[in-house]
Design a protein around this motif. Structure first.
Motif, mmCIF file in Angstrom:
data_model
loop_
_atom_site.group_PDB
_atom_site.id
_atom_site.type_symbol
_atom_site.label_atom_id
_atom_site.label_comp_id
_atom_site.label_asym_id
_atom_site.label_seq_id
_atom_site.Cartn_x
_atom_site.Cartn_y
_atom_site.Cartn_z
ATOM 1 N N LEU A 222 -10.221 4.534 -3.658
ATOM 2 C CA LEU A 222 -9.232 3.863 -3.406
ATOM 3 C C LEU A 222 -7.498 4.078 -3.704
ATOM 4 O O LEU A 222 -6.603 3.983 -3.165
ATOM 5 N N GLY B 26 1.259 -1.211 -0.589
ATOM 6 C CA GLY B 26 -0.205 -0.092 0.503
ATOM 7 C C GLY B 26 0.759 1.118 -0.383
ATOM 8 O O GLY B 26 0.380 2.293 -0.229
ATOM 9 N N SER B 27 2.093 1.246 0.311
ATOM 10 C CA SER B 27 2.902 2.054 0.449
ATOM 11 C C SER B 27 3.706 2.309 -0.908
ATOM 12 O O SER B 27 4.763 3.557 -1.341
ATOM 13 N N PRO C 261 0.338 7.616 -2.046
ATOM 14 C CA PRO C 261 0.145 5.877 -1.549
ATOM 15 C C PRO C 261 0.599 6.306 -0.124
ATOM 16 O O PRO C 261 0.963 7.464 0.648
ATOM 17 N N ARG C 262 0.301 5.008 1.025
ATOM 18 C CA ARG C 262 0.709 5.630 2.667
ATOM 19 C C ARG C 262 1.672 5.974 2.813
ATOM 20 O O ARG C 262 2.486 4.965 2.001
ATOM 21 N N ASP D 73 -5.900 -1.172 5.083
ATOM 22 C CA ASP D 73 -7.301 -0.329 5.803
ATOM 23 C C ASP D 73 -8.476 -1.107 6.883
ATOM 24 O O ASP D 73 -8.336 -0.732 7.247
ATOM 25 N N GLU E 200 -13.473 -2.683 -0.516
ATOM 26 C CA GLU E 200 -12.757 -1.448 -0.755
ATOM 27 C C GLU E 200 -13.404 0.058 -0.368
ATOM 28 O O GLU E 200 -14.768 0.247 -0.760
ATOM 29 N N ILE F 42 -1.464 -4.248 -5.808
ATOM 30 C CA ILE F 42 -2.024 -2.299 -5.260
ATOM 31 C C ILE F 42 -2.538 -2.186 -4.363
ATOM 32 O O ILE F 42 -2.854 -1.817 -3.230
ATOM 33 N N ARG F 43 -4.399 -2.608 -5.602
ATOM 34 C CA ARG F 43 -5.675 -2.349 -5.235
ATOM 35 C C ARG F 43 -5.336 -3.231 -3.285
ATOM 36 O O ARG F 43 -6.377 -3.185 -2.997
ATOM 37 N N ARG G 232 -3.790 -2.262 -0.715
ATOM 38 C CA ARG G 232 -4.492 -1.125 0.504
ATOM 39 C C ARG G 232 -6.029 -1.638 0.967
ATOM 40 O O ARG G 232 -5.795 -1.203 1.913
ATOM 41 N N ARG G 233 -6.272 -2.939 0.431
ATOM 42 C CA ARG G 233 -7.650 -3.202 1.063
ATOM 43 C C ARG G 233 -7.490 -4.015 1.986
ATOM 44 O O ARG G 233 -8.056 -3.124 3.103
ATOM 45 N N ARG H 33 -7.861 4.122 5.943
ATOM 46 C CA ARG H 33 -6.335 3.823 5.786
ATOM 47 C C ARG H 33 -5.924 3.423 6.734
ATOM 48 O O ARG H 33 -6.344 3.968 7.684
#
Length: 863
Positions: free
Chosen positions: A708, A317-318, A713-714, A647, A704, A639-640, A643-644, A863
């Motif tokens: 998103l 996610g980053s 990016p985080r 989160d 998600e 990546i999607r 991130r989900r 997030r």
């Protein structure tokens, strides 16, 4: 010392065996006899092992102690009820752990390595676990050997056997002596062993031992008693639980002593202490992490992205920069030889054409410069066209023997093959980068300039261009390098590798998510720019070549990679320099690679991504992710998904923190202020029956957040468990605690019976618990998160919890067991409204606090 379980084949038998291999039926029979070619996985948790772990949990032990105390006191109903809850809690934990283990089993199947095996006269790729003794299989540079075996044919095979011997120097291998004996049995040079690494050359091997019968299988049996070390994040969460556990033990001790000493009721003090202990122990933290990471890895695998290490899910996610190979990742890796160019002709390949002799000669030596059994797409394209256009002529040379190979190197971007004809005459064919072939042919400046002009014209069309030359060896001179031959330039071969249809949209999506996409290729600069432009990669800053990278210092390179997104003529060693330069700029780097020499760059990147089909075992071992179908769109999809997953994991950690505040507070505070006990062990367990399933079902399957992939990016310092998350949880839990404690206090103050006040508080706590789940699931998504397939688990748990509480209030036997009483409808409605307002205020305030801390819009608070 080599141990061969069967006598080697005779020379005549070997000739047939090497080309035919085992039949499918015979291979199936041997697989049934010998079993799969895999070492027993001691990492897998059996059902019995899972049960042992659950039965040793403090929560379960406290539950049994509480049940025992009720039975001693003669309260058979409550004791049996707690015992029933103990069984249910064990079942829930076992369900969650087995669910995770089944997900990991699926990953093990997906990540099973492949072997190239000769079966019924065909070379096929099969899972290594299906290899059997007697199979003939190929090994090549960068691969792990799939089974113990003897070498039947080889080209300069060298194997790293350090995992068996501790010796870091690669061992050269030779073909098994054709006399029928394996040679000197004290010499391992004719044998290869499972799991050792091929560092150079290739070979045809006959398997003689598989699975647990291999040398490494014997070592694997000795590992059964060794436990795998937990990750730093797991250690952090366990330490957190341990701190709460020690704190709970201290509070419990004080409660028992104080309650027994002041009121003389030691048994009630012990039961209250047990309730407080269970309420304060957040044992869901490590379990939620294990469930999320294993199921998260399984979800990634469903989109063809294999996560080899759980920590990489957090890093996904980053990511701020994606460095990707062109061939096979952005393009289809489906090379087609589309143009052949000589000094006097430029011919586009198409069915039915009749090319001039110079073009046929160019194609002939392009075929001779390609390894016959090569897996390289360009070699295959040349061989395929050659077999079509040269059939019926004497240009295919079936009687020539491959004598020597000069592989491509960083110093010379060309490969040469030496062939010996029937008369003993040596013929040399070379193909490679036009600059390298021009050097081998010693072209004069004018002709070299003409050649490179033609190359650029072809590259501008997005074609990949190689030059082809033929050479002659100096009579009577032993050559040690391709530069020792006298080469003649024959022309250019241009290949078309179409861009994957999904790439432009995926690149646009990555850039929209704040992720820069950089393309790295060994191709000509003009080809790289053309493909980059077609893919949607930023080409405005131009292109950096491998030579440019070598010439730059650290500071200059770090500055250059801030803008440049296309890198051409790059060798694997230069990938590492690019990764380090990007890291110096503070970027979080994801890097793709497939070769042995890519491993350092993959390891240096925050997220190393290896190719699952054409990648070497070394690259896969160095990487955190393996791309199973090598499509760039899968990386963006990963990546999607990452991130989900992150989160939702943050949300469940916030929820666990929040719900334990009122749970512990309601068990402890009434006793401290002199009120009758509110939370008994049975009430704590009832609440836990809601907490455990929602942790792994409702949150893990949550949808998600919208936007998103539109948010940046985080931050790398924004960890999984941080103060922001803890403050949100404490705020949400504090509001719920205040509301339920107020309900209990006001009910008693208004003269309601203790059991009525307890019922109102516990029902309010349960509603508040479910609202905390719903509120945290909705953060960043909105109320639509509670509608649709994603919310099915939440409503299932909520329905069961509601039905259980309704039964407990209206059924007399259950009311007695739970120390409940039937409240009035007005009291119940006021209590539920109070809790709803408090939870809503707590979630709103926690989101506002987080918004102030992060400076992000409230829609991004998931997030």
């Amino acid at each position: 010392m080599a141990t061969l379980p069967a006598e080697p084949l005779s020379a005549a038998q070997a000739s047939t065996s090497l080309t035919q291999g085992l039949s499918d039926a015979e291979a199936a029979r041997r697989l049934h006899v010998h079993g799969p070619n895999e070492v027993l996985d001691h990492e897998q948790r059996s059902l019995l092992r899972t049960l042992r772990g659950v039965l040793a949990e403090p929560m379960f032990l406290m539950l049994l102690v509480a049940a025992g105390i009720y039975l001693v006191l003669g309260d058979l109903g409550e004791g049996l009820l707690l015992a029933f809850f103990a069984v249910v809690s064990v079942a829930l934990v076992v369900f969650q752990e087995r669910r995770s283990e089944h997900a990991l089993d699926a990953l093990r199947v997906l990540s099973s390595p492949k072997a190239r095996v000769v079966r019924s006269g065909r070379v096929v790729r099969i899972p290594s676990r299906e290899l059997v003794p007697g199979d003939i299989f190929w090994v090549a540079e960068g691969e792990r050997v799939a089974a113990d075996g003897v070498v039947r044919d080889t080209v300069a095979l060298r194997v790293d056997e350090s995992l068996l011997t501790g010796e870091s120097v690669p061992v050269g291998k030779r073909v098994l002596t054709p006399s029928g004996s394996p040679g000197d049995r004290d010499d391992d040079s004719e044998c290869v062993y499972a799991s050792t690494l091929v560092v150079a050359g290739r070979a045809l091997v006959e398997a003689v031992a598989t699975g647990s019968d291999t040398r490494v299988g014997g070592i694997g049996r000795s590992l059964a008693t060794i436990e795998t070390a937990p990750t730093p994040l797991e250690r952090h969460l366990r330490r957190l639980v341990r701190v709460f556990g020690v704190l709970a033990a201290m509070v419990c001790t004080v409660i028992v002593v104080t309650y027994g000493w002041l009121r003389g009721d030691w048994m009630q003090g012990l039961l209250s202490a047990l309730a407080i202990g269970m309420a304060m122990l957040p044992e869901e933290f490590p379990m939620a992490l294990a469930v999320f990471l294993s199921l998260g890895a399984w979800r990634l695998a469903k989109i063809q992205v294999l996560a080899r290490r759980p920590a990489v899910i957090e890093a996904l996610g980053s990511a701020t920069v994606l460095c990707v190979d062109k061939t096979g990742t952005l393009t289809e890796n489906r090379m087609r030889l589309s143009w052949l160019v000589t000094d006097d002709a430029e011919v586009q390949m198409a069915p039915g054409i009749n090319p001039p002799p110079s073009v046929l000669l160019l194609l002939e030596f392009a075929v001779l410069a390609s390894r016959p059994e090569s897996a390289d797409p360009m070699d295959r394209a040349v061989l395929s066209l050659g077999s079509t256009m040269l059939t019926g002529s004497d240009a295919l040379h079936p009687d020539w023997t491959l004598t020597r190979e000069f592989p491509l190197s960083a110093e010379l971007l060309a490969m040469s093959l030496a062939w010996t004809d029937g008369a003993g005459q040596l013929h040399i064919a070379a193909k490679g980068a036009p600059e390298a072939i021009a050097e081998l042919c010693h072209l004069d400046p004018i002709r070299k300039q003409t050649l490179l002009g033609r190359v650029k014209a072809l590259a501008d069309r997005g074609l990949r261009v190689l030059a082809v030359a033929r050479g002659a060896a100096p009579n009577g001179v032993e050559v040690g390098s391709p530069r020792d031959f006298a080469f003649e330039l024959l022309g250019l071969a241009a290949f078309h590798d179409p861009l994957r249809a999904s790439v432009p949209a995926a690149v646009a999506q990555a850039r929209e998510a704040g992720i820069a996409v950089a393309m790295i290729t060994g191709d000509h600069s003009a080809t790289a720019v053309a493909i980059g432009r077609e893919a949607g990669i930023d080409t405005e800053a131009g292109v950096l070549t491998g030579a440019d990278i070598e010439a730059m210092g650290e500071v200059a390179l770090a500055e250059a990679v801030r803008r440049v997104r296309v890198f051409a003529r790059v060798m694997p060693a230069q990938k590492l320099k690019l990764v380090l330069a990007l890291r110096r700029n503070g970027e979080t780097v994801a890097m793709t690679g497939d070769g042995v020499n890519d491993a350092p760059a993959l390891k240096a990147a925050h997220v190393g991504i290896a190719m699952g089909v054409r990648g070497t075992d070394v690259a896969r071992e160095a990487a955190g992710l393996v791309l199973l179908d090598e499509d760039f769109g899968r990386i963006v999809g990963g990546i999607r998904m990452g991130r989900r997953i992150f989160d939702n994991l943050r949300k469940v950690m916030t929820y666990i923190t929040a719900i334990h505040v009122p749970l512990a507070g309601l068990a402890l505070l009434p006793l401290l202020i002199g009120l009758p006990p509110l939370m008994l062990p049975v009430h704590v367990v009832l609440t836990e029956m809601v907490i455990d399933p929602v942790c792994s079902l409702a949150f893990e399957g949550a949808a998600e957040a919208p936007g998103l992939m539109q948010r940046p990016p985080r931050r790398t310092d924004d960890g999984l468990v941080g103060w922001s998350m803890l403050w949100q949880g404490l705020t949400q839990g504090g509001w719920l605690l205040a509301a339920t404690l107020a309900i209990y206090f006001v009910a008693l103050d208004l003269g309601r019976a203790v059991d009525v006040a307890r019922t109102l508080a516990v029902v309010g706590l349960t509603l508040g618990n479910l609202m905390l789940v719903g509120g945290n699931v909705c953060l960043g998504i909105g109320l639509k998160a509670l509608v649709g397939a994603h919310a099915r688990a939440y409503w299932t748990v909520a329905g069961i919890a509601g039905a259980t509480l309704a039964t407990a209030m209206w059924e007399p036997g259950m009311r007695q067991l739970l120390h409940f009483a039937l409240p009035t409808a007005t009291d119940l409605a006021l209590s539920l409204a109070t809790v709803a307002l408090a939870v809503g205020a707590g979630i709103t305030w926690s989101a506002w606090l987080n918004n102030r801390t992060t400076g992000l819009p409230s829609t991004l608070q998931g997030r």
